[in-house]
Design a protein around this motif. Structure first.
Motif, PDB file in Angstrom:
ATOM      1  N   UNK A 119       0.950  -1.241   0.133  1.00 44.02           N
ATOM      2  CA  UNK A 119      -0.001  -0.042   0.016  1.00 44.02           C
ATOM      3  C   UNK A 119       0.912   1.145   0.053  1.00 44.02           C
ATOM      4  N   UNK A 120       0.587   2.180  -0.987  1.00 41.49           N
ATOM      5  CA  UNK A 120       1.471   3.277  -1.207  1.00 41.49           C
ATOM      6  C   UNK A 120       0.335   4.662  -1.417  1.00 41.49           C
ATOM      7  N   UNK A 239       6.063   4.537  -8.853  1.00 41.22           N
ATOM      8  CA  UNK A 239       6.217   3.538  -7.543  1.00 41.22           C
ATOM      9  C   UNK A 239       5.820   2.084  -8.088  1.00 41.22           C
ATOM     10  N   UNK A 240       4.882   2.162  -9.165  1.00 38.23           N
ATOM     11  CA  UNK A 240       4.545   0.723  -9.525  1.00 38.23           C
ATOM     12  C   UNK A 240       5.492   0.319 -10.505  1.00 38.23           C
ATOM     13  N   UNK A 254       0.423  -3.724  -5.977  1.00 33.92           N
ATOM     14  CA  UNK A 254       0.801  -2.481  -5.725  1.00 33.92           C
ATOM     15  C   UNK A 254      -0.467  -1.615  -5.584  1.00 33.92           C
ATOM     16  N   UNK A 255      -0.884  -1.211  -4.327  1.00 32.75           N
ATOM     17  CA  UNK A 255      -2.226  -0.242  -4.450  1.00 32.75           C
ATOM     18  C   UNK A 255      -1.754   1.103  -4.114  1.00 32.75           C
ATOM     19  N   UNK A 256      -2.276   2.171  -4.967  1.00 35.47           N
ATOM     20  CA  UNK A 256      -1.825   3.209  -4.951  1.00 35.47           C
ATOM     21  C   UNK A 256      -2.938   4.307  -4.682  1.00 35.47           C
ATOM     22  N   UNK A 257      -2.898   4.952  -3.547  1.00 29.97           N
ATOM     23  CA  UNK A 257      -4.063   5.888  -2.942  1.00 29.97           C
ATOM     24  C   UNK A 257      -3.493   7.343  -3.316  1.00 29.97           C
ATOM     25  N   UNK A 258      -4.052   8.045  -4.094  1.00 27.92           N
ATOM     26  CA  UNK A 258      -3.795   9.720  -3.904  1.00 27.92           C
ATOM     27  C   UNK A 258      -4.877  10.454  -3.544  1.00 27.92           C
ATOM     28  N   UNK A 259      -4.503  11.377  -2.708  1.00 26.51           N
ATOM     29  CA  UNK A 259      -5.249  12.320  -1.878  1.00 26.51           C
ATOM     30  C   UNK A 259      -4.965  13.726  -2.639  1.00 26.51           C
ATOM     31  N   UNK A 287      -3.355  -2.623 -15.542  1.00 27.50           N
ATOM     32  CA  UNK A 287      -3.415  -2.157 -13.999  1.00 27.50           C
ATOM     33  C   UNK A 287      -3.373  -0.558 -13.683  1.00 27.50           C
ATOM     34  N   UNK A 288      -4.397   0.009 -13.205  1.00 23.16           N
ATOM     35  CA  UNK A 288      -4.113   1.544 -13.068  1.00 23.16           C
ATOM     36  C   UNK A 288      -3.080   1.874 -12.432  1.00 23.16           C
ATOM     37  N   UNK A 289      -2.505   3.184 -12.632  1.00 23.47           N
ATOM     38  CA  UNK A 289      -1.256   3.616 -12.017  1.00 23.47           C
ATOM     39  C   UNK A 289      -1.691   4.137 -10.684  1.00 23.47           C
TER      40      UNK A 289
END
Length: 610
Positions: A119-120, A239-240, A254-259, A287-289
């Motif tokens: 998780x990133x 990151x991915x 790899x799961x990327x969350x953006x705030x 796979x979505x970035x």
């Protein structure tokens, strides 16, 4: 997303939303009963039916006030990205620990990779500024509070099925430096090759609301759009692509969350051009970035859903136990080294830099560096969101002309100027020089811009739709305890929205104005103090450094070279994206149920909503 639904197949353009503030259809006139009885009581409905309202006139102001008009695909893609999705994903997957870390966190041993995810999270400076103004802290303290919520022991890790949290929380400012340096090079390339693929003026592409508008309504603008990905997309690609190589895992793990400050960033994350197929090959599913985007207000909802008081989060950085070093030492230094941008401290320059990343300002400063002795001339437009800029040489010659256009009202004027001239229908016009007619009555010279910074929100990204609004501040300061020392901020009279945005802008600049020394993470996670470093750890501030606008261009270039070497992917595939014209099918015959109805039903069934 459901396998029976493909975003690319749903193309109903900009169909009106159900909650549109104006009617889009005029009901057919009902025929009155012809009985000739003058004493019959007439109902109110019958009187209104005899006088139908005029056809609805929906202006751009109405649409901006509603924000309810999106395509079917966009509706479901936005609704499925929320704080609930973040919690569901954390509960569904264990936090994958990387092999080089020898500690055990929350009972998860090294090598236990089945069903696990890395998780990133990445956080925008505008989001930190919004929360900093809300709770009366500095931008840096707000960033620490966000990191404590996402990664710390008293945040999301404290609850949930697996106690999962985010291994890294990345400041998108570091990838913004990459975007700025690349934008300056792109602008220079457009100048050097006027007949190249990218037309003058180059228009920024970091604002997804603006890109969505251009693709749907003004396809003639697409050749002018910058090919660069936004900092959000660049962070996801970095990151991915690096973690997939360094850790030997699939990008799907790899799961990327953006705030982010803006709801439109959810649409950007859903673009088919921003997936692993562009840099990882066409094999397998795309796979979505960026897997999920939430806003500042949704971040607070995330904390509330776990019964966490966000303002009570520690304002100090997360300990090394919960913030390990990135697997690649050079990229770790680039991502987590806190660098003091010496050229961005001056208050008089803040208004010109803006709070949307500073693309225009960096391009102007780069051009000024290429013309020693030149000066920057600024001319204000008809309102605060329009300005003209020119780099003027020592002899008074304009060598570079640029502009800033914020807000859709001003953007409409810009795209009208750039619209190709129409051929005149007057007899003999084709044989006469100057027979072409330019639309919009644009005056000569208005198309001389080389670069234009375009943002959909008036005032820039700190005014994004997902930011905390002034009307919510009092409630947010009271929920779960304010955590504000001495309670002084609670006694403040809440300002109007315009004054509130000024406070958010001040918080945006508070980190760079703090004057703190730079802190760079060593390979072992310790912190060392330096003036700056490039991707190889060498000093970047010195007589041979290529520093423009406080950004070490050599350091960024070294990072890009290292990125290519690690992944084996061409730089263009890592940095650039593409755009497409979206054709409308409004009014075309459809099946028994419209695509909007089908998607709305699917979104409700999946638990999504606006």
């Amino acid at each position: 997303m459901s396998a029976i639904l493909s975003a690319d197949d749903l193309n109903d353009f900009i169909n009106p939303g159900i909650a549109c503030i104006k009617p889009v259809e005029t009901l057919p006139k009902q025929q009155p009963v012809q009985n000739g009885n003058p004493y019959e009581v007439t109902t109110e409905e019958q009187v209104q039916a005899e006088q139908p309202p005029p056809p609805a006139q929906i202006s751009l102001t109405d649409c901006l006030a509603c924000s309810g008009c999106v395509t079917s695909a966009e509706a479901v893609l936005v609704s499925l990205q929320s704080h609930s999705e973040v919690l569901d994903t954390l509960d569904a997957h264990k936090e994958l620990q990387l092999p080089q870390y020898k500690q055990e966190i929350h009972g998860m041993t090294n090598g236990d990779t089945e069903g696990g995810k890395i998780f990133v999270a990445s956080v925008s400076p505008q989001t930190r500024a919004s929360l900093a103004a809300t709770y009366g802290v500095s931008e840096r303290e707000a960033g620490n509070m966000i990191s404590q919520l996402l990664s710390g022991p008293y945040g999301l890790r404290e609850g949930g099925k697996h106690g999962s949290g985010f291994t890294w929380v990345i400041d998108t400012n570091v990838m913004r430096d990459v975007a700025l340096v690349s934008a300056a090079d792109e602008a220079q390339q457009a100048l050097d090759t006027p007949s190249g693929e990218l037309k003058k003026p180059v228009l920024t592409s970091a604002c997804p609301g603006w890109i969505c508008y251009a693709e749907k309504t003004h396809p003639h603008i697409l050749p002018h759009l910058s090919k660069l990905k936004s900092p959000q997309a660049l962070t996801g690609t970095l990151i991915k692509s690096v973690l997939a190589k360094k850790c030997g895992v699939s990008p799907n793990q790899i799961w990327h969350l953006a705030v982010m400050p803006c709801f439109d960033k959810k649409l950007e994350a859903s673009r088919r051009e921003l997936t692993s197929h562009t840099w990882h090959g066409e094999e397998g599913d795309a796979i979505r970035d960026v897997d999920c985007v939430i806003t500042a207000r949704e971040l607070l909802m995330l904390a509330e859903s776990r019964n966490i008081s966000f303002p009570c989060m520690p304002r100090t950085p997360v300990s090394k136990q919960y913030a390990p070093a990135f697997p690649d030492p050079a990229i770790n230094r680039f991502l987590f080294g806190r660098r003091k941008s010496a050229g961005r401290q001056r208050e008089e320059a803040n208004n010109e830099i803006g709070t949307s990343g500073g693309y225009l300002y960096h391009v102007l400063k780069t051009q000024q560096a290429k013309h020693p002795g030149s000066s920057l001339r600024i001319q204000r437009g008809r309102n605060a969101d329009v300005s003209d800029y020119a780099i003027v040489s020592s002899d008074g010659t304009e060598v570079f002309k640029a502009a800033r256009y914020y807000g859709f009202r001003n953007i409409q004027n810009l795209v009208r100027r750039l619209k190709p001239a129409k051929a005149s229908r007057m007899p003999g016009a084709a044989r006469r020089p100057g027979g072409a007619r330019k639309p919009g009555g644009a005056a000569a010279g208005e198309g001389d811009y080389a670069y234009v910074e375009v943002m959909a929100c008036p005032g820039g990204c700190t005014n994004g739709g997902g930011q905390v609004k002034v009307g919510d501040v009092a409630t947010l300061r009271q929920v779960g305890g304010t955590g504000i020392e001495n309670g002084s901020v609670e006694q403040d009279v809440l300002p109007a929205q315009r004054e509130w945005l000024t406070k958010v802008d001040e918080a945006y600049w508070s980190a760079s104005d703090s004057g703190e020394l730079d802190e760079l993470a060593d390979d072992d996670g310790d912190i060392s103090v330096e003036n700056g470093s490039n991707a190889d750890g060498q000093t970047g501030i010195g007589p041979d450094a290529d520093v423009v606008d406080g950004i070490d261009r050599r350091r960024v270039k070294d990072l890009l070279d290292h990125w290519v070497a690690v992944t084996g992917v061409d730089l263009d595939k890592l940095l650039c994206t593409t755009y497409r014209a979206v054709e409308s099918d409004v009014g075309k015959s459809k099946g028994e149920a419209s695509e909007m109805e089908k998607v709305s039903a699917l979104a409700v069934a999946a638990g999504g909503g606006w």
